[in-house]
Design a protein around this motif. Structure first.
Motif, PDB file in Angstrom:
ATOM      1  N   ASN A   1      29.002  30.193  36.128  1.00 47.53           N
ATOM      2  CA  ASN A   1      29.245  30.740  37.450  1.00 47.53           C
ATOM      3  C   ASN A   1      29.546  32.244  37.432  1.00 47.53           C
ATOM      4  O   ASN A   1      29.189  32.962  38.357  1.00 47.53           O
ATOM      5  N   ALA A   2      30.210  32.722  36.391  1.00 49.44           N
ATOM      6  CA  ALA A   2      30.663  34.114  36.360  1.00 49.44           C
ATOM      7  C   ALA A   2      29.506  35.078  36.570  1.00 49.44           C
ATOM      8  O   ALA A   2      28.405  34.875  36.047  1.00 49.44           O
ATOM      9  N   GLY A   3      29.786  36.127  37.328  1.00 49.47           N
ATOM     10  CA  GLY A   3      28.751  37.134  37.555  1.00 49.47           C
ATOM     11  C   GLY A   3      29.287  38.309  38.348  1.00 49.47           C
ATOM     12  O   GLY A   3      30.289  38.195  39.057  1.00 49.47           O
ATOM     13  N   THR A   4      28.628  39.446  38.205  1.00 53.13           N
ATOM     14  CA  THR A   4      28.978  40.636  38.959  1.00 53.13           C
ATOM     15  C   THR A   4      27.751  41.115  39.712  1.00 53.13           C
ATOM     16  O   THR A   4      26.617  40.779  39.349  1.00 53.13           O
ATOM     17  N   VAL A   5      27.977  41.908  40.743  1.00 55.84           N
ATOM     18  CA  VAL A   5      26.864  42.322  41.604  1.00 55.84           C
ATOM     19  C   VAL A   5      26.197  43.601  41.105  1.00 55.84           C
ATOM     20  O   VAL A   5      25.033  43.860  41.404  1.00 55.84           O
ATOM     21  N   GLY A   6      26.923  44.406  40.325  1.00 61.28           N
ATOM     22  CA  GLY A   6      26.355  45.663  39.846  1.00 61.28           C
ATOM     23  C   GLY A   6      26.429  46.765  40.892  1.00 61.28           C
ATOM     24  O   GLY A   6      27.050  46.616  41.950  1.00 61.28           O
ATOM     25  N   ASP A   7      25.795  47.878  40.600  1.00 59.94           N
ATOM     26  CA  ASP A   7      25.792  49.039  41.490  1.00 59.94           C
ATOM     27  C   ASP A   7      24.790  48.812  42.623  1.00 59.94           C
ATOM     28  O   ASP A   7      23.584  48.726  42.389  1.00 59.94           O
ATOM     29  N   VAL A   8      25.304  48.689  43.833  1.00 58.86           N
ATOM     30  CA  VAL A   8      24.425  48.456  44.990  1.00 58.86           C
ATOM     31  C   VAL A   8      24.311  49.700  45.877  1.00 58.86           C
ATOM     32  O   VAL A   8      23.801  49.629  46.985  1.00 58.86           O
ATOM     33  N   SER A   9      24.778  50.827  45.353  1.00 57.26           N
ATOM     34  CA  SER A   9      24.759  52.060  46.151  1.00 57.26           C
ATOM     35  C   SER A   9      23.497  52.878  45.926  1.00 57.26           C
ATOM     36  O   SER A   9      23.292  53.894  46.589  1.00 57.26           O
ATOM     37  N   LYS A  10      22.652  52.438  44.977  1.00 59.58           N
ATOM     38  CA  LYS A  10      21.478  53.236  44.612  1.00 59.58           C
ATOM     39  C   LYS A  10      20.188  52.427  44.766  1.00 59.58           C
ATOM     40  O   LYS A  10      20.181  51.205  44.684  1.00 59.58           O
ATOM     41  N   ARG A  11      19.084  53.168  44.923  1.00 56.77           N
ATOM     42  CA  ARG A  11      17.761  52.559  44.903  1.00 56.77           C
ATOM     43  C   ARG A  11      17.361  52.249  43.461  1.00 56.77           C
ATOM     44  O   ARG A  11      17.916  52.811  42.514  1.00 56.77           O
ATOM     45  N   ALA A  12      16.385  51.372  43.305  1.00 47.09           N
ATOM     46  CA  ALA A  12      15.916  51.010  41.966  1.00 47.09           C
ATOM     47  C   ALA A  12      15.455  52.243  41.188  1.00 47.09           C
ATOM     48  O   ALA A  12      15.677  52.343  39.975  1.00 47.09           O
ATOM     49  N   ARG A  13      14.844  53.194  41.872  1.00 46.01           N
ATOM     50  CA  ARG A  13      14.325  54.392  41.189  1.00 46.01           C
ATOM     51  C   ARG A  13      15.438  55.319  40.709  1.00 46.01           C
ATOM     52  O   ARG A  13      15.169  56.264  39.963  1.00 46.01           O
ATOM     53  N   GLU A  14      16.679  55.039  41.121  1.00 44.92           N
ATOM     54  CA  GLU A  14      17.798  55.918  40.781  1.00 44.92           C
ATOM     55  C   GLU A  14      18.697  55.367  39.666  1.00 44.92           C
ATOM     56  O   GLU A  14      19.614  56.053  39.231  1.00 44.92           O
TER      57      GLU A  14
ATOM     58  N   GLY B   1      18.867  54.725  36.172  1.00 44.78           N
ATOM     59  CA  GLY B   1      18.246  54.926  34.874  1.00 44.78           C
ATOM     60  C   GLY B   1      19.209  54.920  33.706  1.00 44.78           C
ATOM     61  O   GLY B   1      18.797  55.145  32.567  1.00 44.78           O
ATOM     62  N   ASP B   2      20.479  54.672  33.953  1.00 43.27           N
ATOM     63  CA  ASP B   2      21.491  54.683  32.891  1.00 43.27           C
ATOM     64  C   ASP B   2      21.369  53.417  32.045  1.00 43.27           C
ATOM     65  O   ASP B   2      21.756  52.325  32.467  1.00 43.27           O
ATOM     66  N   THR B   3      20.824  53.561  30.849  1.00 44.04           N
ATOM     67  CA  THR B   3      20.591  52.378  30.010  1.00 44.04           C
ATOM     68  C   THR B   3      21.892  51.733  29.533  1.00 44.04           C
ATOM     69  O   THR B   3      21.926  50.531  29.273  1.00 44.04           O
ATOM     70  N   ILE B   4      22.954  52.509  29.421  1.00 44.63           N
ATOM     71  CA  ILE B   4      24.248  51.929  29.042  1.00 44.63           C
ATOM     72  C   ILE B   4      24.754  51.021  30.159  1.00 44.63           C
ATOM     73  O   ILE B   4      25.258  49.919  29.911  1.00 44.63           O
ATOM     74  N   ALA B   5      24.617  51.482  31.408  1.00 44.10           N
ATOM     75  CA  ALA B   5      25.037  50.659  32.551  1.00 44.10           C
ATOM     76  C   ALA B   5      24.229  49.369  32.609  1.00 44.10           C
ATOM     77  O   ALA B   5      24.773  48.285  32.879  1.00 44.10           O
TER      78      ALA B   5
END
Length: 264
Positions: free
Chosen positions: A106-119, A121-125
């Protein structure tokens, strides 16, 4: 076919400290037979103990509830192997004591929803997000299958409509849910003899996650839809979606690996 949940069960659920995970843990525990073990995983130890007490206060059968505070963004196969072994040891049990092994991812996070897919690019994130939401679930599942190799297994992955349909601003969440669901579909195809797999999409629920999406998304349509559902009080509660989930599970009108949505 009817799936009976009232068996002596080893039951493990991730993300059990709040939201749908807490409700699911409580309601499933009520259906298990005496001698079952309930293992609750999440990051917050205090909130896990709240879930544990709620189970102990509501369950009549003699069931052992254990909690493990773990950071899924760093967890490895070795961590999960140690955790599973520790839970069996504390239960003073052996694998053969259980009629069924039941796991809910069940566990999960939504991630960064403030940016478009094209924005984004942080591979660490991306690596951190995938470790938390995909790699850790796979690693836990692998160790779970090693431990219960000869036990009947029930595997539930909490999926989402976002795993089968794209939504603006949700590139982390949509891609993560899609990848995780496909892993469990492959698992279902490979494990035909003693394993039942369900990918359950619980609908939009009134939880901290949907609040986060509503507050942070750059997708005006999604923000307005969530705001309207909250204002109209039409957003699902955890009780509603867990009740539907249990109905789907027990009537078992699905094939192993299927994606089943609350609204189906």
């Amino acid at each position: 076919m009817v799936l009976e949940l009232n068996k002596k069960t080893y039951f493990l659920i991730t993300g059990a400290s709040r939201g749908i995970g807490r409700t699911m843990a409580i309601e499933i525990a009520k259906k298990l037979d005496a001698g079952s073990v309930v293992v609750l995983l999440a990051r917050n130890e205090h909130d896990l103990n709240v879930t544990k007490k709620s189970i102990e206060d509501s369950v009549k059968a003699d069931i052992l509830v254990q909690t493990y505070a773990i950071d899924l963004s760093k967890a490895t196969c070795e961590d999960f192997k140690e955790l599973l072994n520790d839970s069996i040891r504390k239960a003073n049990a052996t694998i053969t004591n259980f009629e069924r092994a039941f796991i809910v991812h069940n566990a999960g996070t939504v991630g960064d929803v403030s940016k478009r897919a094209r924005e984004v690019g942080d591979t660490i994130a991306w690596t951190d997000y995938y470790h938390t939401n995909i790699f850790s679930a796979i690693a836990l599942n692998v160790e779970f299958f090693k431990m219960f190799s000869k036990t009947s297994k029930l595997v539930v992955n909490l999926s989402s409509k976002c795993g089968v349909e794209p939504f603006k601003s949700m590139s982390f969440y949509c891609s993560g849910k899609a990848a995780r669901e496909m892993y469990f579909k492959v698992l279902a195809m490979e494990e035909l003899n003693d394993t039942l797999v369900l990918n359950y999409a619980p609908g939009a629920i009134d939880t901290a996650m949907t609040v986060q999406v509503q507050n942070e998304t750059m997708n005006d349509e999604l923000r307005d839809a969530f705001a309207k559902q909250r204002a109209d009080q039409t957003m699902l509660t955890t009780d509603q979606t867990v009740a539907k989930f249990l109905q789907i599970l027990q009537t078992q009108n699905f094939k192993s690996g299927d994606h089943v949505d609350y609204w189906d």
